[in-house]
Scaffold this motif. Structure first.
Motif, short mmCIF file in Angstrom:
data_model
loop_
_atom_site.label_atom_id
_atom_site.label_comp_id
_atom_site.label_asym_id
_atom_site.label_seq_id
_atom_site.Cartn_x
_atom_site.Cartn_y
_atom_site.Cartn_z
N ASP A 179 43.67 35.98 47.40
CA ASP A 179 42.37 36.45 46.92
C ASP A 179 41.31 36.43 48.03
O ASP A 179 40.45 37.31 48.10
CB ASP A 179 41.91 35.65 45.69
N CYS A 211 37.62 31.71 41.49
CA CYS A 211 38.98 31.19 41.51
C CYS A 211 38.91 29.66 41.49
O CYS A 211 37.86 29.08 41.23
CB CYS A 211 39.74 31.69 42.73
N GLY A 243 43.49 32.47 36.64
CA GLY A 243 43.72 33.13 37.92
C GLY A 243 42.43 33.47 38.64
O GLY A 243 41.37 32.91 38.37
N SER A 244 42.53 34.43 39.54
CA SER A 244 41.39 34.83 40.36
C SER A 244 40.76 36.11 39.81
O SER A 244 41.45 36.99 39.29
CB SER A 244 41.83 35.08 41.80
N SER A 245 39.44 36.20 39.94
CA SER A 245 38.70 37.39 39.53
C SER A 245 37.89 37.89 40.71
O SER A 245 37.08 37.15 41.28
CB SER A 245 37.77 37.05 38.36
N SER A 260 41.84 44.51 41.97
CA SER A 260 43.10 43.85 41.65
C SER A 260 43.47 42.81 42.70
O SER A 260 43.36 43.07 43.91
CB SER A 260 44.22 44.89 41.55
N ASP A 264 46.68 40.04 43.41
CA ASP A 264 48.00 39.57 42.98
C ASP A 264 47.94 38.10 42.58
O ASP A 264 47.36 37.27 43.30
CB ASP A 264 49.02 39.73 44.11
N GLU A 265 48.51 37.79 41.43
CA GLU A 265 48.59 36.40 41.00
C GLU A 265 49.64 35.67 41.85
O GLU A 265 50.65 36.26 42.25
CB GLU A 265 48.97 36.31 39.52
N GLU A 266 49.38 34.41 42.12
CA GLU A 266 50.32 33.63 42.91
C GLU A 266 50.34 32.19 42.43
O GLU A 266 49.37 31.72 41.81
CB GLU A 266 49.95 33.69 44.39
#
Length: 362
Positions: free
Chosen positions: A128, A274, A285-287, A300, A302-304
Motif C-alpha cells: 500500500d 491501514c 485491510g488498506s484503503s 485498488s 492488493d491485500e497481503e
C-alpha cells in the motif's frame, strides 16, 4: 548459493519476525545465533547446524555472510560497528542510531571494514505504501504530508524498551522512525527549517495499555516506572515550505490501531488508511483514495498477509551485502532521521506543557 546469516539478539523481533522467515527462505541459511542470555541460547541448543554463541565477537566472515542485528537500542550501533570492522555486512534494525555520534561511528566502521551496512525499512516494503508513492506525482506540488500511527494498546512489555537509558527514547524512536522513513520514501530527503513538538506520558505506566500481543511477560507490579514518552506530536516545515505533521502513540483511547498517511498537493490529495505492524487490533485491510476537484476515486491495493513487508525485506537481502553501491546509504538516511528525532525531543523539552520524565506518575 545460499546466504549464510547470523541473528544477533534473540528477543521478540528475532523470534517472531526474522528467524521464522529466514528458516523458510530458499536462499538463506541461519548458521549462527547470538545472545548473552543462557535461557535465550538454550532455546536453540538443538538446532541442527546452527552455532549458538554468547558474544557477537565470535562471528567471522568465515562463518557468516550477513549479520542481522536485533539487540536493544542502546547496543545497536556498538554491535553493528564491531561487526562491520571485522568485514561482516550488517542488517540493522531501527533505530539505526541514537545520536549523530553513533551515526559517525557507523560510517567509520563501514569504511574501515569494507562491509556494507543495511538499514531495516519495513514500511517502504508495504504494497500500500508503494501504491501511495505512485500517486505522489498526481497530487502536483506537495504542500503537506500527514503521518499518524496510533495504537489502541501497544506499550512494549520488555523493560529495556521503556527505559530511556537503554531505549534512547520512547514511541518516537520506535514507531516514529517508521513514519519518518515513510516520509523519506515518498518525498525524498527533506531539510526542516522549523520543528515544534510535544511528548506525553499518559499511558506508558498503565498495565492495561501494554502490548500483550507481543508475547512478553507483563511488567511486574511495583517495578520501576517507565521514563519514555508514549505519544509524540510534531509539526515540521521544510526550507521549501512543505509542512509535515506527525502523530505516533503506543496507546490511546481508541479501540483499534490505525495508520494514516496523507499527501496533500496543488492538484489533489492521496490518502492511505491501514495498520502498520503486527498488532491484532486492526480495522481490516488498506484503503487508498485520490481526491481531486471534489471527486474521490478509490485506488485498488492488493491485500497481503500481516508482515508481508518483512518477507520482502528478506527477499531483497540476498544481493545487498555484496553491493558496494549501498555503502553509506543507510548512514546517510539515519543521519537525517536522527536529526529530526533529536529536534523533536528538543522542542518537546522546551514546550511549556511538556512533562519531564521524572515527573511521570508510576
Amino acid at each position: 548459493m545460499s546466504l549464510r546469516v547470523a541473528v544477533v539478539g534473540l528477543g521478540w523481533a528475532a523470534r517472531t519476525i526474522w528467524l521464522p522467515r529466514l528458516a523458510g527462505h530458499p536462499d538463506m541459511t541461519v548458521t549462527a545465533v547470538v545472545d548473552p542470555s543462557p535461557a535465550a541460547r538454550a532455546a536453540f541448543a538443538d538446532s541442527t547446524g546452527v552455532r549458538v554463541l554468547s558474544d557477537p565477537g565470535e562471528l567471522s566472515p568465515g562463518l557468516v555472510d550477513l549479520a542481522i542485528v536485533a539487540v536493544p537500542n542502546h547496543a545497536h550501533s556498538s554491535v553493528a560497528a564491531a561487526l562491520l570492522r571485522r568485514g561482516i555486512p550488517v542488517f540493522l534494525e531501527k533505530p539505526v542510531c541514537l545520536s549523530h555520534e553513533e551515526a559517525d561511528e557507523l560510517a567509520r566502521a563501514e569504511q574501515e571494514g569494507g562491509a556494507v551496512l543495511i538499514a531495516g525499512s519495513a514500511a517502504r516494503c508495504r504494497t500500500d505504501i508503494q501504491a501511495l508513492r505512485q500517486l505522489v506525482e498526481s497530487v502536483g506540488e506537495v504542500r503537506h504530508l500527514r503521518l499518524a500511527w496510533v495504537r489502541a494498546n501497544g506499550v512494549p512489555g520488555t523493560d529495556w524498551f521503556t527505559r530511556r537509558s537503554e531505549a534512547g527514547g520512547g514511541v518516537l524512536l520506535d514507531l516514529g522512525w517508521h513514519l519518518l522513513d515513510t516520509a523519506l520514501f515518498l518525498l525524498g530527503p527533506l531539510s526542516f527549517d522549523q520543528v515544534v513538538a510535544t511528548t506525553t506520558y499518559d499511558f506508558v505506566n498503565r498495565r492495561a495499555s501494554q502490548a500483550a500481543w507481543r508475547e512478553e511477560d507483563p511488567k511486574p507490579a511495583g517495578g520501576d516506572a517507565a521514563d519514555v514518552e508514549d505519544t509524540a506530536r510534531a509539526f515540521l516545515v521544510t526550507d521549501s515550505g512543505v509542512s509535515v505533521s506527525l502523530l505516533t502513540s503506543w496507546a490511546s483511547h481508541a479501540t483499534h490501531d490505525r495508520t494514516t498517511v496523507e499527501v496533500h498537493g496543488s492538484e489533489g490529495t492521496a490518502v492511505l488508511g491501514c495498520t502498520f505492524g503486527f498488532s491484532p487490533n486492526r480495522l481490516g485491510g488498506s484503503s487508498l483514495t485520490f481526491t481531486q476537484d471534489g471527486k474521490i476515486t478509490p485506488v485498488s491495493v492488493d491485500e497481503e498477509p500481516v508482515g508481508a513487508e518483512y518477507d520482502r525485506q528478506i527477499d531483497a537481502l540476498a544481493g545487498l551485502p555484496a553491493d558496494q553501491a549501498q555503502r553509506g546509504e543507510a548512514v546517510a538516511a539515519a543521519r537525517r532521521t536522527i536529526d529530526v528525532i533529536t529536534r523533536i525531543y528538543e522542542s518537546a523539552a522546551r514546550a511549556a506543557d511538556s512533562r519531564k520524565p521524572e515527573e511521570v506518575p508510576a
